[in-house]
Design a protein around this motif. Structure first.
Motif, PDB file in Angstrom:
ATOM      1  N   TYR A 169       0.844  -1.189   0.000  1.00 38.78           N
ATOM      2  CA  TYR A 169       0.000   0.000   0.000  1.00 38.78           C
ATOM      3  C   TYR A 169       0.888   1.251   0.000  1.00 38.78           C
ATOM      4  O   TYR A 169       0.611   2.225  -0.713  1.00 38.78           O
ATOM      5  CB  TYR A 169      -0.944   0.004   1.202  1.00 38.78           C
ATOM      6  CG  TYR A 169      -1.929   1.145   1.154  1.00 38.78           C
ATOM      7  CD1 TYR A 169      -3.099   1.036   0.419  1.00 38.78           C
ATOM      8  CD2 TYR A 169      -1.674   2.336   1.824  1.00 38.78           C
ATOM      9  CE1 TYR A 169      -3.998   2.089   0.353  1.00 38.78           C
ATOM     10  CE2 TYR A 169      -2.558   3.388   1.769  1.00 38.78           C
ATOM     11  CZ  TYR A 169      -3.724   3.264   1.031  1.00 38.78           C
ATOM     12  OH  TYR A 169      -4.602   4.311   0.966  1.00 38.78           O
ATOM     13  N   ALA A 170       1.948   1.194   0.782  1.00 41.34           N
ATOM     14  CA  ALA A 170       2.887   2.316   0.797  1.00 41.34           C
ATOM     15  C   ALA A 170       3.578   2.464  -0.561  1.00 41.34           C
ATOM     16  O   ALA A 170       3.868   3.586  -0.998  1.00 41.34           O
ATOM     17  CB  ALA A 170       3.909   2.128   1.909  1.00 41.34           C
ATOM     18  N   GLY A 171       3.815   1.345  -1.237  1.00 45.46           N
ATOM     19  CA  GLY A 171       4.384   1.402  -2.591  1.00 45.46           C
ATOM     20  C   GLY A 171       3.429   2.060  -3.568  1.00 45.46           C
ATOM     21  O   GLY A 171       3.839   2.854  -4.422  1.00 45.46           O
ATOM     22  N   ALA A 172       2.144   1.740  -3.436  1.00 45.11           N
ATOM     23  CA  ALA A 172       1.138   2.387  -4.289  1.00 45.11           C
ATOM     24  C   ALA A 172       1.070   3.877  -3.975  1.00 45.11           C
ATOM     25  O   ALA A 172       0.950   4.713  -4.878  1.00 45.11           O
ATOM     26  CB  ALA A 172      -0.228   1.723  -4.082  1.00 45.11           C
ATOM     27  N   ASP A 173       1.164   4.193  -2.690  1.00 41.76           N
ATOM     28  CA  ASP A 173       1.162   5.596  -2.282  1.00 41.76           C
ATOM     29  C   ASP A 173       2.398   6.312  -2.842  1.00 41.76           C
ATOM     30  O   ASP A 173       2.318   7.459  -3.294  1.00 41.76           O
ATOM     31  CB  ASP A 173       1.126   5.677  -0.758  1.00 41.76           C
ATOM     32  CG  ASP A 173       0.865   7.078  -0.264  1.00 41.76           C
ATOM     33  OD1 ASP A 173      -0.004   7.766  -0.845  1.00 41.76           O
ATOM     34  OD2 ASP A 173       1.519   7.493   0.714  1.00 41.76           O
ATOM     35  N   MET A 174       3.532   5.608  -2.818  1.00 40.89           N
ATOM     36  CA  MET A 174       4.768   6.183  -3.376  1.00 40.89           C
ATOM     37  C   MET A 174       4.594   6.463  -4.866  1.00 40.89           C
ATOM     38  O   MET A 174       5.028   7.513  -5.359  1.00 40.89           O
ATOM     39  CB  MET A 174       5.940   5.225  -3.153  1.00 40.89           C
ATOM     40  CG  MET A 174       7.233   5.625  -3.836  1.00 40.89           C
ATOM     41  SD  MET A 174       7.944   7.132  -3.206  1.00 40.89           S
ATOM     42  CE  MET A 174       8.751   6.527  -1.750  1.00 40.89           C
ATOM     43  N   ALA A 175       3.944   5.542  -5.576  1.00 42.81           N
ATOM     44  CA  ALA A 175       3.689   5.768  -7.005  1.00 42.81           C
ATOM     45  C   ALA A 175       2.832   7.011  -7.189  1.00 42.81           C
ATOM     46  O   ALA A 175       3.089   7.839  -8.072  1.00 42.81           O
ATOM     47  CB  ALA A 175       3.002   4.545  -7.623  1.00 42.81           C
ATOM     48  N   GLY A 176       1.831   7.161  -6.335  1.00 44.42           N
ATOM     49  CA  GLY A 176       0.948   8.317  -6.451  1.00 44.42           C
ATOM     50  C   GLY A 176       1.639   9.622  -6.125  1.00 44.42           C
ATOM     51  O   GLY A 176       1.523  10.606  -6.869  1.00 44.42           O
ATOM     52  N   THR A 177       2.396   9.633  -5.041  1.00 40.19           N
ATOM     53  CA  THR A 177       3.063  10.882  -4.655  1.00 40.19           C
ATOM     54  C   THR A 177       4.203  11.230  -5.605  1.00 40.19           C
ATOM     55  O   THR A 177       4.569  12.391  -5.731  1.00 40.19           O
ATOM     56  CB  THR A 177       3.598  10.813  -3.211  1.00 40.19           C
ATOM     57  OG1 THR A 177       4.452   9.685  -3.088  1.00 40.19           O
ATOM     58  CG2 THR A 177       2.466  10.733  -2.214  1.00 40.19           C
ATOM     59  N   SER A 178       4.752  10.210  -6.272  1.00 40.97           N
ATOM     60  CA  SER A 178       5.807  10.453  -7.261  1.00 40.97           C
ATOM     61  C   SER A 178       5.232  10.745  -8.646  1.00 40.97           C
ATOM     62  O   SER A 178       5.984  10.922  -9.598  1.00 40.97           O
ATOM     63  CB  SER A 178       6.732   9.237  -7.354  1.00 40.97           C
ATOM     64  OG  SER A 178       7.315   8.942  -6.116  1.00 40.97           O
ATOM     65  N   ARG A 179       3.898  10.741  -8.728  1.00 45.36           N
ATOM     66  CA  ARG A 179       3.185  11.007  -9.976  1.00 45.36           C
ATOM     67  C   ARG A 179       3.549  10.010 -11.077  1.00 45.36           C
ATOM     68  O   ARG A 179       3.697  10.368 -12.246  1.00 45.36           O
ATOM     69  CB  ARG A 179       3.409  12.438 -10.441  1.00 45.36           C
ATOM     70  CG  ARG A 179       2.887  13.438  -9.441  1.00 45.36           C
ATOM     71  CD  ARG A 179       3.105  14.853  -9.895  1.00 45.36           C
ATOM     72  NE  ARG A 179       2.715  15.752  -8.825  1.00 45.36           N
ATOM     73  CZ  ARG A 179       1.756  16.643  -8.944  1.00 45.36           C
ATOM     74  NH1 ARG A 179       1.118  16.770 -10.066  1.00 45.36           N
ATOM     75  NH2 ARG A 179       1.455  17.436  -7.950  1.00 45.36           N
ATOM     76  N   ILE A 180       3.721   8.775 -10.656  1.00 45.11           N
ATOM     77  CA  ILE A 180       3.967   7.688 -11.611  1.00 45.11           C
ATOM     78  C   ILE A 180       2.608   7.153 -12.039  1.00 45.11           C
ATOM     79  O   ILE A 180       1.805   6.769 -11.194  1.00 45.11           O
ATOM     80  CB  ILE A 180       4.809   6.567 -10.972  1.00 45.11           C
ATOM     81  CG1 ILE A 180       6.169   7.114 -10.511  1.00 45.11           C
ATOM     82  CG2 ILE A 180       4.998   5.412 -11.941  1.00 45.11           C
ATOM     83  CD1 ILE A 180       6.959   6.151  -9.631  1.00 45.11           C
ATOM     84  N   CYS A 181       2.363   7.165 -13.320  1.00 42.51           N
ATOM     85  CA  CYS A 181       1.057   6.737 -13.825  1.00 42.51           C
ATOM     86  C   CYS A 181       0.947   5.213 -13.819  1.00 42.51           C
ATOM     87  O   CYS A 181       1.906   4.513 -14.151  1.00 42.51           O
ATOM     88  CB  CYS A 181       0.852   7.235 -15.254  1.00 42.51           C
ATOM     89  SG  CYS A 181       0.698   9.020 -15.335  1.00 42.51           S
ATOM     90  N   TYR A 182      -0.225   4.738 -13.427  1.00 44.29           N
ATOM     91  CA  TYR A 182      -0.553   3.325 -13.554  1.00 44.29           C
ATOM     92  C   TYR A 182      -2.032   3.232 -13.867  1.00 44.29           C
ATOM     93  O   TYR A 182      -2.783   4.197 -13.637  1.00 44.29           O
ATOM     94  CB  TYR A 182      -0.143   2.516 -12.316  1.00 44.29           C
ATOM     95  CG  TYR A 182      -0.770   2.898 -11.014  1.00 44.29           C
ATOM     96  CD1 TYR A 182      -1.986   2.365 -10.616  1.00 44.29           C
ATOM     97  CD2 TYR A 182      -0.127   3.790 -10.160  1.00 44.29           C
ATOM     98  CE1 TYR A 182      -2.547   2.704  -9.402  1.00 44.29           C
ATOM     99  CE2 TYR A 182      -0.678   4.138  -8.940  1.00 44.29           C
ATOM    100  CZ  TYR A 182      -1.885   3.592  -8.563  1.00 44.29           C
ATOM    101  OH  TYR A 182      -2.441   3.935  -7.366  1.00 44.29           O
ATOM    102  N   PRO A 183      -2.473   2.118 -14.432  1.00 46.15           N
ATOM    103  CA  PRO A 183      -3.878   2.015 -14.850  1.00 46.15           C
ATOM    104  C   PRO A 183      -4.842   2.287 -13.700  1.00 46.15           C
ATOM    105  O   PRO A 183      -4.671   1.793 -12.588  1.00 46.15           O
ATOM    106  CB  PRO A 183      -4.002   0.567 -15.334  1.00 46.15           C
ATOM    107  CG  PRO A 183      -2.621   0.186 -15.730  1.00 46.15           C
ATOM    108  CD  PRO A 183      -1.712   0.919 -14.786  1.00 46.15           C
ATOM    109  N   ALA A 184      -5.859   3.062 -14.005  1.00 44.35           N
ATOM    110  CA  ALA A 184      -6.856   3.420 -12.998  1.00 44.35           C
ATOM    111  C   ALA A 184      -7.875   2.312 -12.784  1.00 44.35           C
ATOM    112  O   ALA A 184      -8.805   2.484 -12.000  1.00 44.35           O
ATOM    113  CB  ALA A 184      -7.554   4.697 -13.418  1.00 44.35           C
ATOM    114  N   SER A 185      -7.687   1.207 -13.459  1.00 51.77           N
ATOM    115  CA  SER A 185      -8.666   0.125 -13.361  1.00 51.77           C
ATOM    116  C   SER A 185      -8.508  -0.713 -12.101  1.00 51.77           C
ATOM    117  O   SER A 185      -9.291  -1.619 -11.864  1.00 51.77           O
ATOM    118  CB  SER A 185      -8.579  -0.771 -14.592  1.00 51.77           C
ATOM    119  OG  SER A 185      -7.267  -1.230 -14.768  1.00 51.77           O
TER     120      SER A 185
END
Length: 138
Positions: free
Chosen positions: A23-39
């Motif tokens: 979950y923290a990795g997903a949060d890191m992706a979000g805060t780093s503005r790394i795009c991933y599928p919104a699905s």
């Protein structure tokens, strides 16, 4: 109002992510503005070892195209053995999916740490692509 054909729709992914790493990795992706599928729809769990196989079956029954279970790397579990339980449970559950009429490729287990935002994004993108291929093959 226009409707999308089923082939153009994004696959629905349910992600059970451990609180401490994935979950923290997903949060890191979000805060780093790394795009991933919104699905992907993320469900935060205390530990990947707490993901009951019934929850996975229920996700499929409710229309999920794929289920991602993600936890800490082996040896890094906050609860020491949770991800080892997950790995064993995943192997059994995956072998039972054929019995339920679900392709085993629709269930995926990945280890993602809190610092691996880029990896999380790549895992979700790869899984989405895999599910699109399964849809095309079916």
């Amino acid at each position: 109002m226009s409707q999308k054909s089923p082939l153009s729709q994004e696959p629905r992914i349910v992600g059970f992510l451990c609180n401490w790493c994935s979950y923290a990795g997903a949060d890191m992706a979000g805060t780093s503005r790394i795009c991933y599928p919104a699905s992907i729809r993320i469900i935060r769990v205390p530990c990947s070892g707490r993901v009951d196989p019934i929850l996975v079956a229920k996700a499929f029954a409710m229309g999920a195209d794929g289920v991602l279970i993600s936890g800490c790397h082996p040896g890094d579990c906050h609860y020491v053995q949770g991800n080892y339980f997950t790995r064993r449970r995943f192997a059994v559950l995956r072998s039972l999916l054929d019995f339920l009429g679900i392709e085993k490729e629709r269930l995926r287990l990945e280890w993602v740490s809190a610092t691996e935002g880029q990896r999380f994004a790549q895992v979700v993108a790869d899984f989405r692509d895999q599910l699109l291929q399964l849809r095309g093959a079916g």
